[in-house]
Design a protein around this motif. Structure first.
Motif, mmCIF file in Angstrom:
data_model
loop_
_atom_site.group_PDB
_atom_site.id
_atom_site.type_symbol
_atom_site.label_atom_id
_atom_site.label_comp_id
_atom_site.label_asym_id
_atom_site.label_seq_id
_atom_site.Cartn_x
_atom_site.Cartn_y
_atom_site.Cartn_z
ATOM 1 N N GLU A 162 -7.165 17.112 0.130
ATOM 2 C CA GLU A 162 -6.272 16.469 1.106
ATOM 3 C C GLU A 162 -6.360 17.222 2.429
ATOM 4 O O GLU A 162 -6.277 18.443 2.460
ATOM 5 C CB GLU A 162 -4.835 16.472 0.555
ATOM 6 C CG GLU A 162 -3.761 16.094 1.555
ATOM 7 C CD GLU A 162 -3.963 14.742 2.221
ATOM 8 O OE1 GLU A 162 -4.215 13.753 1.513
ATOM 9 O OE2 GLU A 162 -3.900 14.671 3.465
ATOM 10 N N ARG A 198 5.504 12.021 5.230
ATOM 11 C CA ARG A 198 5.372 10.564 5.303
ATOM 12 C C ARG A 198 5.995 9.880 4.087
ATOM 13 O O ARG A 198 6.545 8.790 4.200
ATOM 14 C CB ARG A 198 3.892 10.175 5.408
ATOM 15 C CG ARG A 198 3.277 10.457 6.767
ATOM 16 C CD ARG A 198 1.945 9.762 6.893
ATOM 17 N NE ARG A 198 0.997 10.188 5.882
ATOM 18 C CZ ARG A 198 0.185 11.239 5.996
ATOM 19 N NH1 ARG A 198 0.208 11.953 7.094
ATOM 20 N NH2 ARG A 198 -0.648 11.568 5.043
ATOM 21 N N LYS A 225 9.176 5.963 3.141
ATOM 22 C CA LYS A 225 8.862 4.687 2.500
ATOM 23 C C LYS A 225 10.009 4.272 1.601
ATOM 24 O O LYS A 225 10.557 5.096 0.879
ATOM 25 C CB LYS A 225 7.556 4.809 1.717
ATOM 26 C CG LYS A 225 6.405 4.995 2.680
ATOM 27 C CD LYS A 225 5.122 5.369 2.043
ATOM 28 C CE LYS A 225 4.113 5.655 3.132
ATOM 29 N NZ LYS A 225 2.876 6.204 2.640
ATOM 30 N N ILE A 276 10.180 0.252 -2.832
ATOM 31 C CA ILE A 276 10.637 -0.962 -3.523
ATOM 32 C C ILE A 276 9.599 -1.332 -4.575
ATOM 33 O O ILE A 276 8.405 -1.327 -4.310
ATOM 34 C CB ILE A 276 10.793 -2.133 -2.519
ATOM 35 C CG1 ILE A 276 11.826 -1.764 -1.461
ATOM 36 C CG2 ILE A 276 11.158 -3.419 -3.239
ATOM 37 C CD1 ILE A 276 11.832 -2.678 -0.258
ATOM 38 N N LEU A 280 3.219 1.719 -3.980
ATOM 39 C CA LEU A 280 4.021 2.546 -4.872
ATOM 40 C C LEU A 280 4.318 1.796 -6.159
ATOM 41 O O LEU A 280 4.327 2.362 -7.239
ATOM 42 C CB LEU A 280 5.339 2.910 -4.185
ATOM 43 C CG LEU A 280 5.217 3.610 -2.839
ATOM 44 C CD1 LEU A 280 6.561 3.695 -2.171
ATOM 45 C CD2 LEU A 280 4.637 4.981 -3.049
ATOM 46 N N ALA A 281 4.551 0.510 -6.006
ATOM 47 C CA ALA A 281 4.943 -0.278 -7.171
ATOM 48 C C ALA A 281 3.760 -0.630 -8.043
ATOM 49 O O ALA A 281 3.913 -0.878 -9.230
ATOM 50 C CB ALA A 281 5.633 -1.558 -6.701
HETATM 51 C C1 LIG Z 1 6.684 1.532 5.930
HETATM 52 C C2 LIG Z 1 6.118 1.426 4.564
HETATM 53 C C3 LIG Z 1 6.896 0.968 3.550
HETATM 54 C C4 LIG Z 1 6.367 0.852 2.286
HETATM 55 N N1 LIG Z 1 7.177 0.416 1.314
HETATM 56 C C5 LIG Z 1 6.721 0.289 0.090
HETATM 57 C C6 LIG Z 1 7.556 -0.165 -0.925
HETATM 58 O O1 LIG Z 1 8.711 -0.404 -0.694
HETATM 59 N N2 LIG Z 1 7.059 -0.313 -2.157
HETATM 60 C C7 LIG Z 1 5.765 -0.049 -2.416
HETATM 61 O O2 LIG Z 1 5.370 -0.220 -3.549
HETATM 62 N N3 LIG Z 1 4.931 0.413 -1.474
HETATM 63 C C8 LIG Z 1 5.377 0.581 -0.212
HETATM 64 N N4 LIG Z 1 4.562 1.009 0.771
HETATM 65 C C9 LIG Z 1 3.166 1.188 0.493
HETATM 66 C C10 LIG Z 1 2.858 2.487 -0.070
HETATM 67 O O3 LIG Z 1 3.569 3.478 0.548
HETATM 68 C C11 LIG Z 1 1.390 2.744 0.128
HETATM 69 O O4 LIG Z 1 0.654 1.750 -0.544
HETATM 70 C C12 LIG Z 1 1.036 4.071 -0.427
HETATM 71 O O5 LIG Z 1 1.809 5.075 0.183
HETATM 72 C C13 LIG Z 1 -0.407 4.318 -0.155
HETATM 73 O O6 LIG Z 1 -0.692 5.565 -0.689
HETATM 74 P P1 LIG Z 1 -2.129 6.134 -0.571
HETATM 75 O O7 LIG Z 1 -2.112 7.428 -1.269
HETATM 76 O O8 LIG Z 1 -3.110 5.093 -0.987
HETATM 77 O O9 LIG Z 1 -2.378 6.312 0.994
HETATM 78 P P2 LIG Z 1 -1.838 7.421 1.971
HETATM 79 O O10 LIG Z 1 -0.445 7.760 1.656
HETATM 80 O O11 LIG Z 1 -2.172 6.936 3.344
HETATM 81 O O12 LIG Z 1 -2.729 8.680 1.625
HETATM 82 C C14 LIG Z 1 -4.074 8.788 1.988
HETATM 83 C C15 LIG Z 1 -4.350 10.247 2.169
HETATM 84 O O13 LIG Z 1 -5.743 10.459 2.367
HETATM 85 C C16 LIG Z 1 -5.897 11.549 3.247
HETATM 86 N N5 LIG Z 1 -7.224 11.490 3.844
HETATM 87 C C17 LIG Z 1 -7.725 10.537 4.662
HETATM 88 N N6 LIG Z 1 -8.983 10.833 5.023
HETATM 89 C C18 LIG Z 1 -9.302 12.007 4.409
HETATM 90 C C19 LIG Z 1 -10.466 12.827 4.384
HETATM 91 N N7 LIG Z 1 -11.561 12.496 5.072
HETATM 92 N N8 LIG Z 1 -10.451 13.966 3.654
HETATM 93 C C20 LIG Z 1 -9.345 14.315 2.951
HETATM 94 N N9 LIG Z 1 -8.211 13.576 2.936
HETATM 95 C C21 LIG Z 1 -8.186 12.436 3.648
HETATM 96 C C22 LIG Z 1 -4.800 11.357 4.271
HETATM 97 O O14 LIG Z 1 -4.447 12.559 4.892
HETATM 98 C C23 LIG Z 1 -3.662 10.798 3.414
HETATM 99 O O15 LIG Z 1 -2.761 11.788 3.022
HETATM 100 C C24 LIG Z 1 5.037 1.177 2.043
HETATM 101 C C25 LIG Z 1 4.253 1.658 3.064
HETATM 102 C C26 LIG Z 1 4.781 1.787 4.316
HETATM 103 C C27 LIG Z 1 3.918 2.302 5.407
#
Ligand SMILES: Cc1cc2nc3c(=O)[nH]c(=O)nc-3n(C[C@H](O)[C@H](O)[C@H](O)COP(=O)(O)OP(=O)(O)OC[C@H]3O[C@@H](n4cnc5c(N)ncnc54)[C@H](O)[C@@H]3O)c2cc1C
Length: 608
Positions: A177, A186, A190, A193, A550-551
């Motif tokens: 990460e 971050r 969120k 839900i 998340l869900a």
């Molecule tokens: C406002 C908001 C509300 C939401 N509400 C809900 C909800 O109510 N219910 C629900 O189910 N979902 C919800 N979501 C969606 C959910 O939060 C996201 O789908 C989820 O957080 C995505 O997680 P992720 O780990 O895929 O991505 P991210 O959290 O974006 O994590 C990706 C990670 O990869 C890292 N990264 C990127 N490039 C590199 C690299 N080259 N080398 C190393 N690390 C790297 C980044 O630093 C980051 O930490 C919401 C999202 C938002 C923005």
């Protein structure tokens, strides 16, 4: 290139055997190195990065002209030899006297270990790129899938079927990460839900599997000697509102949900008005409400619970940024097991690794990738990490990560455009507002999803609500735009009028806070992408969850890991496991192959 090769040859087993005989006094120092926090690495890995390795000295060493015969023993290899060899330690594991002098010659201090060695011995069976929720969940479920067949068995299985590691240890999982602190910050923002009201059977199955996991979280993520995880799950149904145009798909979705044994209800006209008297239903034709398996939870706690459990399992966290992958052409792959001398000449292999089916026909896969380079702080060169499987859990950066890391070649235009079509992930900005509204005296307030994209969630019983805007038309450049600051014009001109129209009690409100976040939207069919990249078979994608990650991602990760890495998954006894028997969910439906074959997965509730 030479530098990379030298670093790659650092021998991992020696490092680990060294660590077993640590003496805290000798190895501890003040600050931790590039891991999420100090307590996640054994104390002997603690050191001050500034004092670990003099970058200049290392570069000088590496840049010295070498004779070919010296090559094996120079540079980082030599440092390794002098510093790490067993012979430098006495029977109690203490450094022998003359070692100090040798360490000083290389600008090292006793107890300090170079960052590239800390990076999990430069090899990971499973390298998870991205330490957000997706990365943490996937790492956890992969470990479980392997462990549920027993350590030895999984080890042997890995030896024979998967990894080239010659031992019988459990798989080595590393989460990479680039911004570990940002992940935690971050995650707080969120709303968390969780809902099961979808059109697609697979999406319903995936959400139900996630809900099952959340219900059993105390057991699933328990850590011996620690408090059980508590994510404050609040059961609460989502009320999805639809206009006349939505009627057909709402009915279809309802019947699918019923088939999948979810408890949903449809409301219209007076019944809807009676049920939710505070709601303006003048332009609403139909509403769908779930009576169970939905709610919201503390997303930060969930992330922390996964991390605690992962650490207890030995999953390693590394702070670093993936810079490039290192593909190998089959003609230059001297590690190939099936190598034969072909007519092309010595050491050339005419055969490609495999073929990939595309709408245009079969395409040979001439490259493989099992190594990448990682940027770490305070180290002059990118560190190579070899891996058996890598997973891109990089959220909204996934497209740019794939494209900028050397996996999209320019040499063949057809191939380039095909490769690009495989990463339809785009970043979308989401604006969130925390409101105080004293005039909404509802205890049983559903999570509300308006047909225009307003999402409303009760935050507490004191009158606080979170309002989000998830527009149906995501192509709107204002939404798409890269400005991460809150869009106040959007609030005044779009969100506020729509909110007051739908819930008139919001005429009297106060905005307490506002923030922005990004989501990773799959613009091809708005569904998650889970599975091996059709060309880069050792890289799997786990992204595109949009606003529902998340869900959905817990279920997706669980089934994906079981299917891919548990050799008994397809056997009957496993299918009778009550946890997997109840969910009708085929993780294959999310395979990236569908992008290549232009076969979208249908889902109507994509925006909400
Ligand atoms: C406002 C908001 C509300 C939401 N509400 C809900 C909800 O109510 N219910 C629900 O189910 N979902 C919800 N979501 C969606 C959910 O939060 C996201 O789908 C989820 O957080 C995505 O997680 P992720 O780990 O895929 O991505 P991210 O959290 O974006 O994590 C990706 C990670 O990869 C890292 N990264 C990127 N490039 C590199 C690299 N080259 N080398 C190393 N690390 C790297 C980044 O630093 C980051 O930490 C919401 C999202 C938002 C923005």
């Amino acid at each position: 290139m030479i530098r990379a090769n030298i670093l790659r040859r650092i021998r991992p087993q020696k490092v680990s055997s060294r660590l077993k005989s640590d003496k805290p006094d000798e190895y501890s120092s003040e600050s931790g190195i590039k891991t999420f926090s100090d307590d996640r690495v054994s104390s002997n890995l603690k050191a001050n990065p500034d004092e670990v390795l003099s970058a200049d000295k290392l570069v000088d060493e590496l840049d010295k002209p070498m004779k070919a015969s010296d090559l094996e023993k120079r540079g980082a290899d030599e440092i390794y030899e002098k510093f790490m060899e067993m012979k430098d330690y006495d029977g109690d594991g203490r450094l022998q006297r003359n070692t100090y002098a040798r360490l000083q010659a290389f600008g090292l201090q006793a107890g300090s270990i170079a960052p590239h060695i800390i990076m999990d011995e430069n090899h990971a069976d499973f390298l998870i790129i991205g330490g957000g929720l997706a990365g943490n969940v996937l790492a956890n479920r992969i470990y479980n899938a392997c462990q549920s067949v027993g350590i030895t068995m999984s080890g042997r299985y890995f030896e024979e079927q998967f990894s080239t590691r010659p031992d019988l240890e459990p798989p080595k999982i590393v989460i990479l990460e680039k911004d570990p602190d940002g992940v935690i910050e971050r995650s707080h923002l969120k709303p968390g839900i969780s809902r099961v009201q979808w059109t697609n059977e697979n999406n319903i199955g995936m959400a139900k599997a996630s809900m099952r996991f959340l219900r059993e979280l105390e057991v699933e993520l328990a850590v011996l000697g620690e408090q059980p995880p508590e994510i404050n799950f609040t059961p609460q149904g989502t009320l999805l509102l639809g206009t006349k145009a939505d009627q057909a798909h709402m009915l279809e979705s309802y019947y699918t949900q019923e088939k999948c044994e979810t408890e949903c209800r449809l409301y219209r006209g007076k019944a809807l008005k009676r049920m939710f008297p505070w709601l303006n239903t003048d332009d609403i034709d139909m509403a769908s409400y779930s009576l169970e398996e939905e709610g919201f939870f503390d997303t930060r706690e969930l992330l922390e619970a996964f991390k605690r459990n992962n650490i207890s399992k030995g999953i390693k966290y590394v702070k670093g940024e993936l810079s490039t992958f290192n593909p190998i052409h089959c003609d230059e792959d001297f590690d190939r097991k099936d190598r034969t001398v072909s007519s092309i000449g010595n050491n050339k292999f005419a055969k490609s690794y495999a073929t990939m089916t595309t709408p245009q026909g079969k395409v040979p896969i001439n490259y493989r990738v099992n190594e990448c380079h990682v940027k770490v702080d305070d180290f002059p060169i990118d560190v190579p990490i070899s891996f058996f499987r890598a997973f891109l859990c990089t959220g909204s950066s996934t497209a740019s990560v794939l494209e900028d890391s050397g996996l999209v070649f320019d040499e063949d235009p057809e191939m380039t455009s095909m490769q690009r079509s495989l990463i339809p992930i785009q970043k979308r900005i989401r604006n969130n507002f925390l409101l105080f509204c004293p005039d909404l005296p509802v205890l049983d307030m559903p999570i509300l999803v308006d047909p225009d994209g307003i999402v409303l969630k009760r935050e507490d019983f004191d009158g606080h609500y979170v309002v989000m805007y998830h527009p149906r038309n995501d192509e709107n450049p204002e939404i798409k735009g890269g400005d991460p600051d809150v869009d106040w014009q959007l609030w005044h001109e779009v969100v506020k009028p729509k909110l007051i129209h739908r819930v008139p009690a919001f005429k009297n409100h106060e905005v307490k806070a506002a923030w922005c976040n990004t989501v990773d939207v799959n613009t091809f069919d708005h569904n998650p992408i889970v599975g091996a990249h059709p060309y880069w078979r050792s890289i799997s994608l786990f992204c595109g969850f949009g606003g529902h990650g998340l869900a959905q991602m817990i279920g997706a990760a669980d089934f994906f890991a079981m299917k891919e890495y548990n050799p008994f998954y397809d056997q009957q006894s496993f299918k009778n496991d009550w946890r997997y028997k109840t969910a009708k969910f085929d993780v294959q439906a999310y395979n990236p192959m569908r992008l290549l074959l232009r076969y979208p997965l249908r889902e109507q509730y994509t925006w909400s």
